[in-house]
Scaffold this active site. Structure first.
Site, PDB file in Angstrom:
ATOM      1  CD  GLU A  75      -5.248  -1.801  19.828  1.00 22.68           C
ATOM      2  OE1 GLU A  75      -4.274  -1.708  20.585  1.00 22.68           O
ATOM      3  OE2 GLU A  75      -5.681  -2.898  19.419  1.00 22.68           O
ATOM      4  CB  SER A 133      -6.559   5.803   0.986  1.00 23.13           C
ATOM      5  OG  SER A 133      -7.178   5.263   2.079  1.00 23.13           O
ATOM      6  CD  GLU A 179     -20.012   1.858  -3.273  1.00 27.28           C
ATOM      7  OE1 GLU A 179     -20.625   2.527  -4.122  1.00 27.28           O
ATOM      8  OE2 GLU A 179     -19.029   1.139  -3.535  1.00 27.28           O
ATOM      9  CE  LYS A 215     -13.155   1.371   4.950  1.00 25.71           C
ATOM     10  NZ  LYS A 215     -12.194   0.504   4.360  1.00 25.71           N
ATOM     11  CG  ASP A 262     -11.854  -5.677   6.360  1.00 23.08           C
ATOM     12  OD1 ASP A 262     -10.906  -5.004   5.922  1.00 23.08           O
ATOM     13  OD2 ASP A 262     -11.867  -6.190   7.489  1.00 23.08           O
ATOM     14  CD  GLU A 292     -11.104  -3.285  -0.702  1.00 17.65           C
ATOM     15  OE1 GLU A 292     -11.058  -2.431  -1.604  1.00 17.65           O
ATOM     16  OE2 GLU A 292     -10.469  -3.190   0.353  1.00 17.65           O
ATOM     17  CE1 TYR A 336     -13.384   0.643  -4.482  1.00 14.62           C
ATOM     18  CE2 TYR A 336     -14.002  -1.397  -3.387  1.00 14.62           C
ATOM     19  CZ  TYR A 336     -13.054  -0.428  -3.679  1.00 14.62           C
ATOM     20  OH  TYR A 336     -11.786  -0.536  -3.169  1.00 14.62           O
ATOM     21  CE  LYS A 375     -12.211   0.864   9.338  1.00 20.18           C
ATOM     22  NZ  LYS A 375     -10.764   0.733   9.273  1.00 20.18           N
ATOM     23  CB  CYS A 414       2.492 -32.600  27.487  1.00 27.41           C
ATOM     24  SG  CYS A 414       1.265 -33.010  26.252  1.00 27.41           S
ATOM     25  CB  CYS A 459       2.102 -37.415  26.531  1.00 21.17           C
ATOM     26  SG  CYS A 459       3.370 -36.146  26.451  1.00 21.17           S
ATOM     27  CB  CYS A 475       4.485 -31.421  24.457  1.00 21.52           C
ATOM     28  SG  CYS A 475       4.683 -33.200  24.560  1.00 21.52           S
ATOM     29  CB  CYS A 481       3.088 -36.108  22.784  1.00 17.97           C
ATOM     30  SG  CYS A 481       1.524 -35.331  23.229  1.00 17.97           S
TER      31      CYS A 481
HETATM   32  S1  IVH Z   1     -14.074   3.974  -2.970  1.00 17.86           S
HETATM   33  C1  IVH Z   1     -10.912   7.412  -4.178  1.00 17.86           C
HETATM   34  N1  IVH Z   1     -15.727   2.111  -2.173  1.00 17.86           N
HETATM   35  O1  IVH Z   1     -11.526   1.205   1.514  1.00 17.86           O
HETATM   36  C2  IVH Z   1     -11.218   6.315  -3.232  1.00 17.86           C
HETATM   37  N2  IVH Z   1     -13.489   2.047  -1.381  1.00 17.86           N
HETATM   38  O2  IVH Z   1     -10.490   3.296   3.364  1.00 17.86           O
HETATM   39  C3  IVH Z   1     -11.960   5.207  -3.860  1.00 17.86           C
HETATM   40  N3  IVH Z   1     -13.007   0.121   0.036  1.00 17.86           N
HETATM   41  O3  IVH Z   1      -9.086   2.631  -0.544  1.00 17.86           O
HETATM   42  C4  IVH Z   1     -12.360   4.159  -2.898  1.00 17.86           C
HETATM   43  N4  IVH Z   1     -14.998  -0.781  -0.043  1.00 17.86           N
HETATM   44  O4  IVH Z   1      -9.563   0.037  -0.702  1.00 17.86           O
HETATM   45  C5  IVH Z   1     -14.474   2.602  -2.101  1.00 17.86           C
HETATM   46  N5  IVH Z   1     -17.277   0.481  -1.598  1.00 17.86           N
HETATM   47  C6  IVH Z   1     -16.045   0.972  -1.524  1.00 17.86           C
HETATM   48  C7  IVH Z   1     -15.042   0.341  -0.779  1.00 17.86           C
HETATM   49  C8  IVH Z   1     -13.771   0.927  -0.721  1.00 17.86           C
HETATM   50  C9  IVH Z   1     -13.787  -0.896   0.432  1.00 17.86           C
HETATM   51  C10 IVH Z   1     -11.596   0.304   0.429  1.00 17.86           C
HETATM   52  C11 IVH Z   1     -10.698   0.866  -0.641  1.00 17.86           C
HETATM   53  C12 IVH Z   1     -10.331   2.219  -0.139  1.00 17.86           C
HETATM   54  C13 IVH Z   1     -10.429   2.047   1.344  1.00 17.86           C
HETATM   55  C14 IVH Z   1     -10.676   3.368   2.018  1.00 17.86           C
END
Ligand code: IVH
Length: 668
Positions: free
Chosen positions: A38, A85, A116, A118, A120, A175, A227, A315, A409, A412, A427, A432
Site C-alpha cells: 500500500e 535507497s 541477490e 532483498k 527485509d 541488512e 551486500y 518485490k 468475559c 469469567c 474484562c 478472572c
Molecule cells: S543494495 C545503492 N542489496 O533494500 C543501494 N539493498 O529498497 C544499495 N536491501 O536500501 C542497496 N537487501 O536497505 C541492496 N541485497 C540487497 C538488499 C538491499 C535489502 C535494502 C536496502 C536498500 C533497500 C532498497
C-alpha cells in the site's frame, strides 16, 4: 504541459502528508500502519503525478528523500558515502525497461548483473579500521544515521575483528534482521508480557537496534547479511561478485543464493528461482535486487537524486490465499484485553500452515465487514503473522453471521468495558481466572522472576485448585499443599520450592516487570529500578515524577500510578514484602559487599555476544578482576564460542567454566 486542476493539487498535498506520516511511523516508531504494498502504491502515485506536473514537484517532497530522521537519543554518524535507497517495482515489465535503458546507455557492451535476495531488515553500515570494528550506523536520512555500535556489537555473527588480511578501511553495508524463528518467539514473549506484537521481523529488528539498552538488544536473535560497501582503502574490487568471496574470507556474513545473468530472460529466470528458495533462508526476504556487476559500468550509469541507475529492487507479492473463517474466538490477555482471533480452515501460505489469524479488535472486523462463515483472503504479511485482508462478499450465501464482541468475559462472565479513547475491550474482573493464569505465568516467566517449573500447565493446576489467587500466594506454597496435585512427586515438589526460593533474590526491575503493570515492559522496569531507591518510592511517586523517567512517559506513568492505588495490589505487594522479595534497587556506589563476584578473578575467552571490554567492565564494576591468562589463581573462565587453549587449560586445572548466561545470573 498538462493543465493542473485543484483536485490534483490537493491529491499531491494529501499524498505527501500521508507518506510523511507513514515514513515517520516506519522509520522512527518502527510501527507501520499500512503494508509495504500500500505504501509503494501511494509513493508511486505521488511520483507519477510529480512527473506529469513538474511545476508541482518540490525539493522537500518525500519522493526526493530517502528515509527517516535519525533518533535524537543516539549519537550521530555522518556517512562518508551516502546510503541510498533503490527504486522498487512489482512489475517484470519495469525490470525489462530498466535493463533496456542500461543497454541504451552502454551500447555494444555486455552488461552482467548480479541478482541477490532483498533482505527485509534494517539497513546498517559498519566501518572496520585495520580489521577492528570502529562503529556501526543506521541509514538515518541517508547522510546521517544513528550510532548503533553498542547494539551491533551484541550480534554474535558480526566479528569485532576481521579474519585474515583486512583492508586498511572497509565499510560494509547490509541488512540487520531478526530471524524468522526468533521473531515468532519474541512475539510470543511479548504477548505473554502484555506488550503489543511486532507486525513483522523488520520492525522487530528496527525496534531491537533502537533499544537504548544494549542488554535488551543482546537478548534479540539478530543477524546481519552484508551486500555492499561504502569506503574502502587498501583493497581494490572491480566487480560486485568479487565482494562475496572477500567478505567470506574476512568472516563477514554475506548474501546467499545470488546469481549472475546478462539478459532480460536470465534476470527474470533468476528472480523466479530466488522466489522458490528464499523461504528456506533464516531471515525474511521480500524481493530480489538486480545490480550491475562491473563497477566501471556502474560509474557510467550514475545516479538519479535518490537511487542508482545501475540497480533495481523487484518485490515479490506477499502470498495471499483464500480460506473459510469458521469462527471468531476470544482470547483474554493478562491485562484483561479481549482479542478476537479468526479460526480458519487450515491452509498453506508463505511456507507454513495457517489456522489462526489475528483480527486485532472489533472496529477492524467492522471496517472490513468480516462475518463468521465468510470466505476470506489472508495474507502472510511479513511472512509471519497471518492477517485477514478482505472478504469475498460475492461468495456470501446469507448464512454468514455478524460478529459481536461479547458483553461479558467468556472466561469469567464479568462485564467488559471499553476504556475512554481506546479500541480494546477489557474484562474488569481482576480475579478472572484467564487473567489470573496469564498474570502468574508472566510473573514466573524467564524474562521476569524466572521460576523454573512454574509454566502454563502448572499454573493452570494451581489456579484450578484455588492455591493461587495472586502472585503473592506463590510464596505460600509448601510441600504439603503441593503434594495434593497430580503427578507431583517429592523431587518435583522440592525443585519447584527451590526455584521459588531462588526467585526471592531477583533484582527489583524483574519484580517490577513481573507485576505486569499495563504498558510496563523491560525497559521501563529497568529505568524505574535505576531511578528510584526502592519499590516504596515508586509506589509513592506522582504521575509527574514517574513520567519524567526515560521509557515511561504519560500513559505509562499514569498506569503505574493507578496500579499502586488499587487496594488489591497493595495487599499483594505487602505479602510479597513479607515473603522477603527484593524491594530495594541495586547499589550504584562502588560497594561490592553484596556481590558474588567480589574478589574473583576472571579470564574471558572465545566469541561472545558482547565485546570483551564491555564484559570486563561489568565484572570489574561488580568487584571482580580480569586477567589475560589462566592460572591456579583464576576463579572463573568465561567461555564463548570457539574457545581454544584457555578453555583446555581451565579444564585441566579444574577451574569453573561458565557461559554468558551464567555470568549474567551471577551479576543480578
Ligand atoms: S543494495 C545503492 N542489496 O533494500 C543501494 N539493498 O529498497 C544499495 N536491501 O536500501 C542497496 N537487501 O536497505 C541492496 N541485497 C540487497 C538488499 C538491499 C535489502 C535494502 C536496502 C536498500 C533497500 C532498497
Amino acid at each position: 504541459m498538462e493543465e493542473i486542476d485543484i483536485t490534483t493539487r490537493n491529491r499531491i498535498a494529501e499524498l505527501r502528508r500521508a507518506i510523511e506520516d507513514h515514513n515517520r511511523r516506519y522509520h522512527e516508531e518502527a510501527a507501520p500502519s499500512i503494508s509495504d504494498r500500500e505504501y509503494d502504491r501511494l509513493f508511486r502515485e505521488l511520483s507519477d503525478l510529480e512527473t506529469r506536473f513538474p511545476n508541482l514537484a518540490a525539493p522537500d517532497s518525500p519522493t526526493q528523500r530517502v528515509g527517516g530522521k535519525p533518533l535524537k537519543a543516539f549519537g550521530q554518524i555522518t556517512h562518508r558515502i551516502p546510503m541510498l535507497s533503490l527504486d522498487n517495482t512489482y512489475s517484470e515489465e519495469e525490470v525489462t525497461d530498466f535493463y533496456r535503458r542500461m543497454e541504451r546507455l552502454l551500447p555494444n557492451e555486455k552488461i552482467p548483473v548480479v541478482i541477490e535476495p532483498k533482505v527485509d531488515g534494517v539497513a546498517v553500515s559498519l566501518l572496520y579500521e585495520k580489521g577492528e570494528l570502529r562503529y556501526a550506523a543506521t541509514r538515518g536520512d541517508g547522510s546521517i544515521g544513528d550510532d548503533i555500535t553498542q547494539n551491533i556489537r551484541t550480534i554474535r555473527t558480526v566479528p569485532k575483528r576481521l579474519r585474515g588480511d583486512a583492508p586498511d578501511i572497509l565499510e560494509v553495508r547490509g541488512e540487520a534482521f531478526l530471524d524468522k524463528r526468533g521473531f515468532a518467539k519474541l512475539n510470543a514473549e511479548r504477548t505473554k508480557a502484555g506488550l503489543p506484537e511486532f507486525a513483522n521481523p523488520r520492525n522487530a529488528a528496527a525496534g531491537s537496534l533502537k533499544q537504548l539498552d544494549p542488554a535488551i538488544a543482546a537478548q534479540r536473535p539478530l543477524g546481519v547479511v552484508f551486500y555492499g560497501t561504502g569506503v574502502i582503502e587498501g583493497a581494490v574490487l572491480e566487480k560486485h561478485s568479487e565482494l562475496f568471496p572477500l567478505l567470506k574470507t574476512l568472516g563477514l556474513p554475506c548474501s546467499e543464493g545470488w546469481r549472475l545473468a546478462d539478459s532480460v530472460e536470465g534476470i527474470l529466470r533468476a528472480i523466479h528461482e530466488l522466489d522458490r528458495v528464499r523461504h528456506d533462508f533464516a531471515y525474511q526476504t521480500d524481493g530480489a535486487v538486480v545490480k550491475v556487476d562491473a563497477f566501471a559500468q556502474r560509474d557510467v550509469l550514475g545516479f538519479t537524486a535518490k537511487s542508482p541507475r545501475w540497480a533495481i529492487a523487484f518485490k515479490y507479492e506477499a502470498e495471499r490465499v483464500e480460506t473459510r473463517l469458521h469462527d471468531i474466538l476470544i482470547q483474554v490477555g493478562r491485562t484483561g484485553i479481549l482479542t478476537p482471533v479468526a479460526a480458519l480452515e487450515p491452509v498453506a501460505v508463505g511456507g507454513s500452515r495457517v489456522a489462526r489469524a489475528t483480527l486485532h479488535n472489533e472496529e477492524e472486523i467492522e471496517r472490513k465487514d468480516i462475518r463468521i462463515g465468510d470466505v476470506v483472503l489472508i495474507e502472510k504479511a511479513g511472512d509471519v503473522i497471518p492477517a485477514v485482508i478482505s472478504v469475498r462478499t460475492d461468495l456470501r450465501t446469507g448464512s454468514e453471521r455478524k460478529f459481536r464482541m461479547p458483553k461479558k468475559c467468556p472466561q469469567c462472565g464479568s462485564l467488559v468495558v471499553k476504556d475512554k479513547g481506546q479500541v480494546a475491550v477489557r474484562c474488569v474482573n481482576s480475579q478472572c481466572p484467564a487473567q489470573l493464569r496469564r498474570r502468574i505465568e508472566h510473573f514466573a516467566s524467564r524474562g521476569a522472576m524466572d521460576i523454573e517449573g512454574l509454566g502454563e500447565a502448572m499454573v493452570s493446576q494451581l489456579v484450578e485448585h484455588k492455591m493461587l489467587g495472586d502472585v503473592s500466594n506463590i510464596y505460600e506454597l509448601n510441600a504439603a499443599t503441593l503434594s495434593e496435585l497430580e503427578r507431583m512427586g517429592e523431587k518435583s515438589i522440592s525443585n519447584l520450592l527451590n526455584a521459588i526460593e531462588r526467585s526471592k533474590s531477583r533484582p527489583l526491575w524483574r519484580l517490577i516487570f513481573g507485576l505486569g503493570i499495563l504498558h510496563v515492559g523491560v525497559s521501563a522496569s529497568r529505568a524505574l529500578a535505576d531511578h528510584f531507591p526502592n519499590l516504596d518510592a515508586i509506589m509513592k511517586g506522582s504521575v509527574e515524577e514517574l513520567q519524567r523517567i526515560p521509557d515511561v512517559g504519560e500513559v505509562v506513568g499514569r498506569s503505574i500510578y493507578d496500579f499502586f492505588r488499587e487496594p488489591g495490589n497493595l495487599e499483594m505487594i505487602e505479602k510479597l514484602r513479607g515473603a522477603g522479595l527484593q524491594f530495594k534497587g541495586e547499589e550504584k556506589t562502588l560497594d561490592h559487599s553484596g556481590s558474588k563476584m567480589k574478589g574473583t578473578t576472571w579470564v574471558i575467552t572465545g566469541t561472545l555476544g558482547q565485546s570483551r571490554d564491555e564484559i570486563a567492565e561489568m565484572i570489574i564494576a561488580q568487584g571482580g578482576k580480569v586477567s589475560g591468562s589462566v592460572s591456579k589463581k583464576t576463579s572463573f573462565v568465561l567461555a564463548g564460542e570457539d574457545a581454544g587453549s584457555k578453555l583446555e587449560k581451565a579444564k585441566k586445572l579444574g577451574i569453573r567454566v561458565v557461559n554468558e548466561a551464567e555470568l549474567r545470573k551471577m551479576m543480578v
